[in-house]
Scaffold this active site. Sequence first.
Site, PDB file in Angstrom:
ATOM      1  N   TYR A 196      -5.982  57.277   9.818  1.00 22.01           N
ATOM      2  CA  TYR A 196      -6.813  57.063   8.915  1.00 22.01           C
ATOM      3  C   TYR A 196      -6.232  57.706   7.556  1.00 22.01           C
ATOM      4  CZ  TYR A 196      -9.515  54.109  11.784  1.00 22.01           C
ATOM      5  OH  TYR A 196     -10.107  53.375  12.561  1.00 22.01           O
ATOM      6  N   HIS A 201     -15.736  54.766  24.380  1.00 20.81           N
ATOM      7  CA  HIS A 201     -16.141  54.764  22.620  1.00 20.81           C
ATOM      8  C   HIS A 201     -17.317  55.325  22.347  1.00 20.81           C
ATOM      9  CE1 HIS A 201     -13.477  53.342  19.071  1.00 20.81           C
ATOM     10  NE2 HIS A 201     -14.546  53.831  18.608  1.00 20.81           N
ATOM     11  N   ASN A 223      -4.853  57.009  16.744  1.00 23.53           N
ATOM     12  CA  ASN A 223      -5.754  56.328  15.649  1.00 23.53           C
ATOM     13  C   ASN A 223      -5.433  57.263  14.463  1.00 23.53           C
ATOM     14  OD1 ASN A 223      -6.858  54.683  17.526  1.00 23.53           O
ATOM     15  ND2 ASN A 223      -8.906  55.703  17.584  1.00 23.53           N
ATOM     16  N   GLU A 282     -10.650  58.677  20.905  1.00 22.48           N
ATOM     17  CA  GLU A 282     -11.053  59.963  20.255  1.00 22.48           C
ATOM     18  C   GLU A 282     -11.622  61.259  20.879  1.00 22.48           C
ATOM     19  OE1 GLU A 282     -11.989  58.913  16.339  1.00 22.48           O
ATOM     20  OE2 GLU A 282     -10.446  57.701  16.073  1.00 22.48           O
TER      21      GLU A 282
END
Length: 457
Positions: free
Chosen positions: A298, A122, A296, A167
């Site tokens: 948003y 990460h 993920n 990501e």
Amino acid sequence: MTTALRFPDGFRWGTATAAYQIEGAASEDGRTPSIWDTFSRLPGKVRNGDTGDVAADHYHRMSEDVALMKDLGVTDYRFSVAWPRVQPTGRGPALQKGLDFYRRLADELRNAGIRPVATLYHWDLPQELEDQGGWPRRETAERFAQYAALVADGLGDRVATWTTLNEPWCTAFLGYASGVHAPGRTEPAAALRAAHHLNLAHGLAVDALRAALPRGSEVSLTLNLHAVRALTESAADRDAARRVDALGNRIFLDPVFHGRLPEDLVADTAGLTDWSFVRDGDLAATSRPVDSLGINYYSPTVVAAGRHEGPSPWPGAEPHVRFEPAPGPRTAMDWPVDANGLHELLTRLRDELPGVPLVITENGAAYDDYADPEGDVHDPERVAYLRQHLTAVHRAVAEGADVRGYFLWSLLDNFEWAYGYGKRFGIVHVDFASQRRTPKDSARWYAGVIARNGLAD
Ligand code: FCB
């Protein structure tokens, strides 16, 4: 209160964090600097000059944080392993003290009845590997696979669910093209190389994990897929959306799930690279089977034909694409709130990747939360955001998307990368001066969702 929207039996309910954002203890027990330690010290790169030196001090408060999760009733916890804690120079044997921290964490979680879900990367690349070229350099992918094997050897008896990368789009394009993330390079061609080497790193790590982990362990990858929308139905706007879909989504989905590079991506980026760094056999290596895909989400991305001005994370697309503000309310990040984007992604993946279980590995929102004089933190906007997004997930599930779980970003307020500590994503408030933790209203609300496996009326 009745449960209006119930999720499938066995649905996983989790919270997510990442090592550099919460751990602190930046130079303890042999940990060496990562690219984020270096980058956050460069003037002007992180708001307020914030660094992850102390962060939420989770390294020292791990037991307290696991107890908070036990109170919430989560079934799973997604954390990341800090590469520079476990293999400080990015090569050679594992550092036992670093592994021990994660072994203790996994034990504590299991004792609390919580399944540990480990992400290997990460964003905290050991600085030494960046000094040797970073992700644009092929060897970094090979180093990553060796690191994956070390961590699997150390934790595989306790952790059964693994994610290789978080990501890779951000790593490649925010790290090496726009430079707003570590290591802060602005080299569009190098960013494309980085994207390929991240895909390769993922595939090599899948093999390394499978070789080292007990049978039955699960291996995955987390992508921040872009819910791309053309501003209008014009051919030019639709072409802008296609370009962003290629650079934001298919650049990872195609090599990982189909063993190919998108032809339009290669054509669109011909002015920057001939892709000759993709060697024979690479696309077989990138497409090793995984047990699920992590997503993920948003907010959506709206694009139109036009020109992007300023540093861009979209190599080659700048003269053709302009980013438009999406309508609607916004979070403290100034990100639009639109849960339909999550539904669009889930139903797209249902159609394009049949047989691949999906897990939402991050979703959540930052708001300007504060503790009131009674010590309570009221965050009705976050509750509304979560409710809308879980409703969208439920709708996608009802329409046949095979979604197995949802991880809320984030357990704790933390170091929000280039924004520092000013943006609070936690459902637990952290007073960074005292390190006091206070569950927000959203934490109590989420505990209720978990308890009834769904949303109430
Ligand atoms: C994602 C990151 C995560 C967090 C959220 C807000 O892109 O994976 O670490 O910063 O955004």
